[in-house]
Design a protein around this motif. Sequence first.
Motif, PDB file in Angstrom:
ATOM      1  N   HIS A   1       0.829  -1.213   0.000  1.00 54.56           N
ATOM      2  CA  HIS A   1       0.000   0.000   0.000  1.00 54.56           C
ATOM      3  C   HIS A   1       0.858   1.255   0.000  1.00 54.56           C
ATOM      4  CE1 HIS A   1       0.502  -0.821   4.398  1.00 54.56           C
ATOM      5  NE2 HIS A   1       0.613   0.489   4.489  1.00 54.56           N
TER       6      HIS A   1
ATOM      7  N   GLU B   1      -3.947   3.838   1.644  1.00 55.18           N
ATOM      8  CA  GLU B   1      -4.491   4.026   2.974  1.00 55.18           C
ATOM      9  C   GLU B   1      -4.492   5.516   3.280  1.00 55.18           C
ATOM     10  OE1 GLU B   1      -2.915  -0.212   4.741  1.00 55.18           O
ATOM     11  OE2 GLU B   1      -2.451   1.635   5.815  1.00 55.18           O
TER      12      GLU B   1
ATOM     13  N   HIS C   1       4.049   7.102   3.631  1.00 52.72           N
ATOM     14  CA  HIS C   1       4.987   5.984   3.486  1.00 52.72           C
ATOM     15  C   HIS C   1       4.546   5.029   2.392  1.00 52.72           C
ATOM     16  CE1 HIS C   1       2.153   4.254   6.570  1.00 52.72           C
ATOM     17  NE2 HIS C   1       2.335   3.147   5.886  1.00 52.72           N
TER      18      HIS C   1
ATOM     19  N   CYS D   1       4.569   0.825   1.543  1.00 52.91           N
ATOM     20  CA  CYS D   1       4.704  -0.463   2.230  1.00 52.91           C
ATOM     21  C   CYS D   1       4.977  -1.569   1.229  1.00 52.91           C
ATOM     22  CB  CYS D   1       3.437  -0.781   3.019  1.00 52.91           C
ATOM     23  SG  CYS D   1       3.513  -2.404   3.801  1.00 52.91           S
TER      24      CYS D   1
ATOM     25  N   GLU E   1       7.747   1.052   4.964  1.00 53.81           N
ATOM     26  CA  GLU E   1       7.213   0.033   5.868  1.00 53.81           C
ATOM     27  C   GLU E   1       7.416  -1.319   5.188  1.00 53.81           C
ATOM     28  OE1 GLU E   1       2.931   0.252   6.336  1.00 53.81           O
ATOM     29  OE2 GLU E   1       2.964  -0.989   8.137  1.00 53.81           O
TER      30      GLU E   1
HETATM   31 CO    CO Z   1       1.248   1.358   6.259  1.00 53.16          CO
END
Ligand code: CO
Length: 134
Positions: free
Chosen positions: A7, A54, A79, A81, A130
């Motif tokens: 994500h 997200e 961020h 991921c 992440e």
């Molecule tokens: Co995340």
Amino acid sequence: MIGRLNHIAIAVPDLTNAAKEYTQTLGAKVSEPIKLPNHGVTTVFVELPNTKIELLHPLGDNSPIKSFLEKNPSGGVHHLCFEVKNIIIARDHLISNGARVLGDGIPKLGAHDKPVLFLHPKDFSGTLIELEEL
Ligand code: CO
């Protein structure tokens, strides 16, 4: 070592408005807001055919994205991921290559109840990364 992009997280000052941008304007499917008190965020998941977005909004006073929004009042990419097969092997490989793992280096359960770690943005061209074990 890294696998699929799991994500992209975007910190937003107004979750309702951001969700509307993704549903009405961009025509994507989004979830209802989900409160994650352990992570200090309320999140709306945007489901895309090949990944997720997200939308993150601070929850509580110690939210990790509060200061990000103070520096970026209109919101922004927070961020990326990436999926990894084994988060401990990935962590040890990163550390041996000089990358800094945030916090105590012990994986925590992330928003999807999978072990996650965060890597220092200064080691990755200014981007917080992440890792999530699948
Ligand atoms: Co995340």
